[in-house]
Design a protein around this motif. Structure first.
Motif, short mmCIF file in Angstrom:
data_model
loop_
_atom_site.label_atom_id
_atom_site.label_comp_id
_atom_site.label_asym_id
_atom_site.label_seq_id
_atom_site.Cartn_x
_atom_site.Cartn_y
_atom_site.Cartn_z
N ARG A 62 0.84 -1.21 0.00
CA ARG A 62 0.00 0.00 0.00
C ARG A 62 0.87 1.25 0.00
N PRO A 116 0.24 5.79 -0.53
CA PRO A 116 -0.80 6.82 -0.69
C PRO A 116 -1.07 7.05 -2.19
N THR A 148 12.56 2.89 -8.12
CA THR A 148 12.57 3.90 -7.03
C THR A 148 13.78 3.67 -6.13
N GLU A 181 16.63 6.37 -5.13
CA GLU A 181 17.20 6.57 -3.79
C GLU A 181 18.74 6.54 -3.87
N GLU A 229 4.17 10.02 4.46
CA GLU A 229 4.19 9.10 3.32
C GLU A 229 4.36 7.70 3.90
N VAL A 230 3.67 6.74 3.31
CA VAL A 230 3.61 5.42 3.94
C VAL A 230 3.76 4.33 2.90
N GLN A 231 4.33 3.22 3.36
CA GLN A 231 4.34 2.00 2.55
C GLN A 231 4.09 0.86 3.53
N ASN A 236 11.36 5.83 -1.33
CA ASN A 236 11.91 5.15 -2.50
C ASN A 236 12.35 3.72 -2.21
N ARG A 288 12.13 -0.14 -1.19
CA ARG A 288 11.08 -1.12 -1.46
C ARG A 288 11.42 -2.46 -0.87
N SER A 327 19.40 6.09 5.66
CA SER A 327 19.71 4.98 4.76
C SER A 327 21.21 4.73 4.76
#
Lengths: 415, 310, 304
Positions: free
Chosen positions: A175, A177, A274, A278, B31-33, B59, B61, B196
């Motif tokens: 998920r 936004p 993405t 980064e 912002e969320v994942q 960014n 994942r 990071s």
């Protein structure tokens, strides 16, 4: 406009909903199922007018999708991996019918060995079919791309089906936004389906998808399909511009991130880009001039745009999440053919194959790819393609093989 | 960026937990994942999910390999390597454990130096796969530890994510979440955002060229029978069937035949014997044993007893 | 029901819809059946075709159809029919087209698709209650590729892939029963050489809704190795010998046209080159008896 957390699958379903699709032939396959479950739930609740039918295979599903589009309704469908391959005959076939429809593919590695996790070999198999391909890197992009895809497919100068591709797990079940545009705004962007060009009616006898005899007519129809696909580059550009003006989100055929003064650029597609983005930010902080080139449009291939954004760079690192057996990375080949012989093209084009079957590509690996490419620039020698695989992984693999009673002695003695 | 990983067993609501926390962050304009890690998502089997949250676009994942907070809904998972609970843990990580033992016990047991907090199990249940509301309690505690989520938004997030469950269950979940939120008050803000890995301090990946190996080695073929016995599915078990041989009528063909996992064998005395390395705890044998010779014991309890007698 | 219209041969249409100039073989039993069927169905049809001989009916820029046509692929013509039917229904519902613009959706395949590769798609379409007509022209082999045996090839027939002294070792698949087991609205067997029976059945199917499936035995001069002039004779013998039972499945029951006086099966076999090895150089009494016995047993079971 509302902004809410949606999975990539949910975003794809919302795209179909907002496109006000008439017909959804379906067949479930992991990791695509949530898309058709979502649409089925809306359909059952009467929230959308679309008619949904579950066929008995993807081959039939794509046949029904093409046939309905040929009759004159707006069609949405979705599949993944083995399903895409099972339906591949019809992927090629319905593209040749020159009917507009949108199919979402949730990328997943193909058998054998069977896997549920993501890579791009499934979608690459559809590369030469005549379906246009849009590749997404975020859930927002999935929703927006479905809407853009309908306009592209239905454009009178294109009239080809479009695949919108998203990565399994990394987007499908994740998920993020997502802004959901208002239906009113969508109606302005995407007018109702125009049946002028495709139809079966009692008053207008039509024979569609007929055979040909001989190479000349065959070549004509095939070349015309190719030319329509080529038309789609400019058409896409116009649509993306309109979309950007209306919704404020910009989707050029090639996304170029921090490329202007970059010496080295990554080239890759899909959700892992993405991560490359980064890495670009991190490397920039340490003074390394790196950028990211991300083709959103893989078919048609935006050759000129690629030439432009890479002109004058010293090196390109292409990352392929696919592997063409006996050749290597497909995207690498595409990039090489687009740049070969161009005076301004970077001298060094390195190839990295990784992220197969859901394998992660770590931040360290992104940094390392730049290091390898830098070294190649200094040496003036392009290294062999590199499979992203570590000694630890190989060791773990050997442990698995021991359980599987794989006899390794033979190898050890012959070495 | 905040990086949070939830570990539990299939059935304990870890996917929902990550979604609730994701939504709570979202309501705080992050912002969320969030994502569950799908795999063999089976009742009782280890499962995890994760949440990333940041003030700027995310960014990164995939699976979180450098967590700021690890939330463990079921402490029995921690010693199981396959569950990967401790993957990527560093001294900067916070480990929140739902369990009985205290923090120091865990630090010694695991030989770790990070912050360990205990979310006391509010009620012990017979079947841990049905640990009620553990997901909501975990989220409530996690939210307070992170310290940027208000109780109001926590409640709204629970409401959003389980709205289909009905008023009673929603209320109980909210109660659990807010109680845990209160409980962690003195640790508010303990979990900090981490950065990071940069190109300056990264560890070089040890890439290798995989050697060519012919198809007798490199085809996906298993050259042996029944290698699956090496998979200890007994780890999934939250309930343990125990045979009371005083009551057992040695009608072994019942329990041994109906056990779906072939985990009940018959010894030379014609007695059924349960293979606890592989019994998943489905309890079909208990349900079908006519003389009621198989008892149900919570796995946790059974293991504690075993430890004492050992 | 308009069945009364079709009482006599003289009631059959005298003008024909299907255009001339098709590339089908001279004497094609399948084309004979199709043109008779088309006359009854009328031009407000869309044929959804699968790979087979009749794919070549529409070769750019020629088509014999006065209505519409869509070529799909060998495995999925019924799914194509699903897409067309659903789209037409959607357009009717949305009032985008008028009722007069609606079309009957007709799947047209050979036996290779119907008995084999397309069976799964057909099963799915019937199970979904698709409102369509399926026409299978059954020439008992993969005719378009040179008559290799298919699941519809009869026992002992020589084909391009069963050239041995006993011909095809297998037996013709009972597609009628497989289709009927799905409980569709209607299943029928027809043959072009019995045009009145064919017209009545197509007329009947036309009046119904839901899945309606027709198998037309299609005597095939090159595939069965006989002179094109004998197509109708052989067709009539297929019926008279009882080799090709004319029957219907309707309302859960199977109804046969029982031949008044069945003639010996060999009368049918010896007219076709594909069975010549049963007669020369030596009569294969055993096999001929077996084949007769199978047909007898079939009709015995029917009359019970």
């Amino acid at each position: 406009m509302t902004r809410k957390l949606l999975t990539g699958n949910g975003a794809a379903a919302w795209g179909a909903r907002l496109a006000n699709v008439d017909y959804v032939p379906a067949f479930p396959i992991t990791p695509q199922t949530e898309i058709i479950e979502t649409i089925a739930a809306w359909s059952d609740a009467g929230e959308i007018p679309a008619r949904m039918v579950t066929l008995e295979s993807e081959h039939s599903m794509i046949t029904a999708a093409g046939a309905a589009a040929a009759t004159g309704v707006r069609v949405f469908t979705a599949t993944s991996s083995q399903g895409l391959l099972y339906g591949m005959e019809m992927v090629y076939t319905v593209a040749g019918w020159r009917v507009p429809l949108v199919m979402v593919n949730v990328s997943r590695g193909v058998a054998a060995p069977l896997t549920l996790e993501s890579d791009h070999n499934d979608i690459m198999a559809a590369r030469d079919s005549g379906f246009l391909q849009i590749h997404c890197s975020t859930c927002q992009e999935v929703l927006d791309s479905v809407l853009i895809a309908y306009r592209l497919a239905e454009d009178k100068n294109v009239r080809l089906p479009v695949i919108v591709n998203l990565d399994g797990f990394y987007l499908s079940y994740t998920r993020e936004p997502v802004e959901i545009p208002e239906p009113e705004a969508i109606r302005k962007f995407l007018p109702a389906f125009d049946t002028k060009n495709s139809k079966f009616r009692a008053s207008t006898p039509t024979s569609q998808a007929v055979a040909v005899l001989g190479g000349s007519p065959y070549s004509y129809f095939r070349y015309e399909t190719h030319l329509a696909a080529m038309q789609a580059i400019d058409v896409y550009g116009d649509i993306a511009k309109t979309f950007s003006q209306q919704f404020g989100r910009n989707y050029p055929a090639i996304e170029a991130y921090r490329c202007e003064d970059a010496e080295i650029v990554y080239v890759m597609i899909g959700s892992f880009s993405t991560k490359a983005r980064e890495a670009v930010d991190q490397l920039r902080q340490t003074g390394t001039a790196v950028g990211l080139v991300r083709p959103r449009l893989l078919r048609p291939f935006p050759t000129k745009e690629l030439q432009k954004v890479t002109a004058g760079k010293q090196g390109i690192a292409v990352i392929d999440q696919n592997i063409s057996m006996g050749k290597g990375g497909v995207l690498h080949t595409e990039v090489a053919s687009a740049l070969y012989g161009k005076s301004n093209a970077p001298k060094i084009l390195t190839s990295f194959i990784g992220g197969l079957g859901g394998r992660d590509i770590s931040a360290e690996e992104f940094y390392e790819m730049v290091k390898v490419t830098k070294q190649a620039i200094n040496d003036g020698v392009t290294p062999e393609p590199r499979l992203l695989y570590t000694r630890d992984e190989y060791r773990e693999m050997q442990k698995l093989q021991a359980i599987a009673h794989v006899e390794r002695e033979e190898l050890e003695t012959t070495q | 960026m905040y990086r949070i990983r939830f570990h539990g067993r299939g059935g304990q609501g870890m996917k929902t937990a990550s979604r609730i926390l994701g939504t709570a962050f979202f309501l705080e304009c992050f912002e969320v994942q969030d994502a569950p890690r799908y795999g063999a998502e089976r009742r009782g089997a280890p499962i995890f999910s994760y949440v990333r949250a940041s003030r700027s676009p995310i960014n990164e994942r995939g699976v979180i390999t450098n967590p700021d907070l690890i939330v463990v809904a079921d402490d029995s998972l921690i010693p199981i390597p396959a569950a990967g609970v401790l993957q990527g843990i560093t001294d900067n990580t916070t480990l929140l454990i739902n369990g009985h033992d205290d923090a120091n016990t865990w630090k010694h047991r695991l030989n770790i130096n990070c912050k360990v907090l205990i979310l006391p199990v509010t009620e012990e249940v017979e079947d841990r796969a049905e640990l009620p509301f553990v997901g909501s309690a975990c989220v409530g505690a996690a939210a307070r530890l992170i310290g940027v989520i208000t109780e109001e938004n926590l409640v709204e997030a629970v409401n959003d994510e389980i709205s289909s469950l009905g008023a009673d269950l929603i209320k109980q979940n909210i109660d659990q979440a807010t109680q845990a939120f209160e409980l962690m008050a003195k640790h508010e803000g303990l979990v900090k955002e981490s950065t990071s890995k940069t190109p300056l301090d990264y560890e070089q990946p040890e890439w290798i060229n995989i050697p060519f190996e012919n198809a007798s080695i490199s085809a996906p073929t298993i050259h042996a029978a029944a290698t699956s016995v090496e998979v200890r599915t007994g780890l999934w078990r939250t309930l343990r069937p125990v045979i009371n041989y005083d009551r057992c009528k040695n009608c072994w063909w019942v329990c041994s035949t109906i056990c779906p996992d072939s985990a009940i064998s018959v010894n030379e005395k014609s007695e059924p014997v349960i293979d606890y390395d592989h019994c998943k705890g489905c309890m079909i044998c208990v349900a079908r044993c006519a003389p009621h010779a198989i008892e149900t014991i919570p796995e946790q309890l059974a293991q504690e007893k075993e430890k004492q007698t050992a | 029901m308009n069945e009364v219209v079709m009482q006599h041969m003289t009631d059959l249409p005298s003008t024909h819809l299907l255009g001339t100039g098709t590339p089908m073989c001279s004497g094609c039993g399948g084309l004979e059946a199709l043109h008779e069927i088309y006359d009854v169905l009328g031009k407000n049809t869309v044929f959804v075709n699968a790979a087979g001989c009749m794919t070549l009916l529409s070769v750019y820029p020629f088509t014999p159809f006065r209505g519409s046509w869509l070529y799909t692929a060998m495995a999925s013509a019924p799914a194509g029919a699903q897409g067309v039917r659903d789209a037409l229904d959607i357009l009717l519902e949305q009032k985008c087209i008028k009722k007069e613009e609606d079309l009957e959706v007709v799947v047209l395949t050979g036996d290779g698709s119907a008995y084999g590769m397309g069976l799964s798609a057909t099963s799915g379409a019937i199970e979904r209650g698709l409102d369509f007509i399926y026409i299978c022209y059954d020439n008992e082999g993969y005719g378009n590729t040179g008559q290799q045996f298919s699941a519809a090839t009869p026992h002992a027939a020589k084909t391009a892939t069963s050239r041995g002294s006993s011909g095809f070792a297998g037996y013709k698949k009972d597609l009628f029963s497989i289709w009927a087991a799905h409980k569709p609205s209607y299943v029928a067997t027809v043959i072009g050489s019995e045009p009145l029976d064919l017209a009545r059945k197509i007329e009947k199917a036309k009046q119904m809704k839901g899945p309606r499936l027709i198998i037309a035995l299609a005597p095939c001069p090159p595939g069965w190795d006989f002179n094109p002039r004998d197509t109708v004779d052989i067709g009539k013998l297929a019926v008279k010998t009882g080799v090709w039972p004319l029957k219907e499945y309707i309302d859960g029951k199977v109804i046969h046209n029982i031949p008044h006086h069945r003639v010996p099966v060999e009368d049918y076999l010896q007219k076709q080159g594909r069975f010549v090895h049963l007669f020369t150089p030596k009569r294969n009494e055993e096999m001929l008896n077996e084949m007769q016995a199978r047909v007898d047993a079939y009709w015995d079971a029917v009359s019970e």
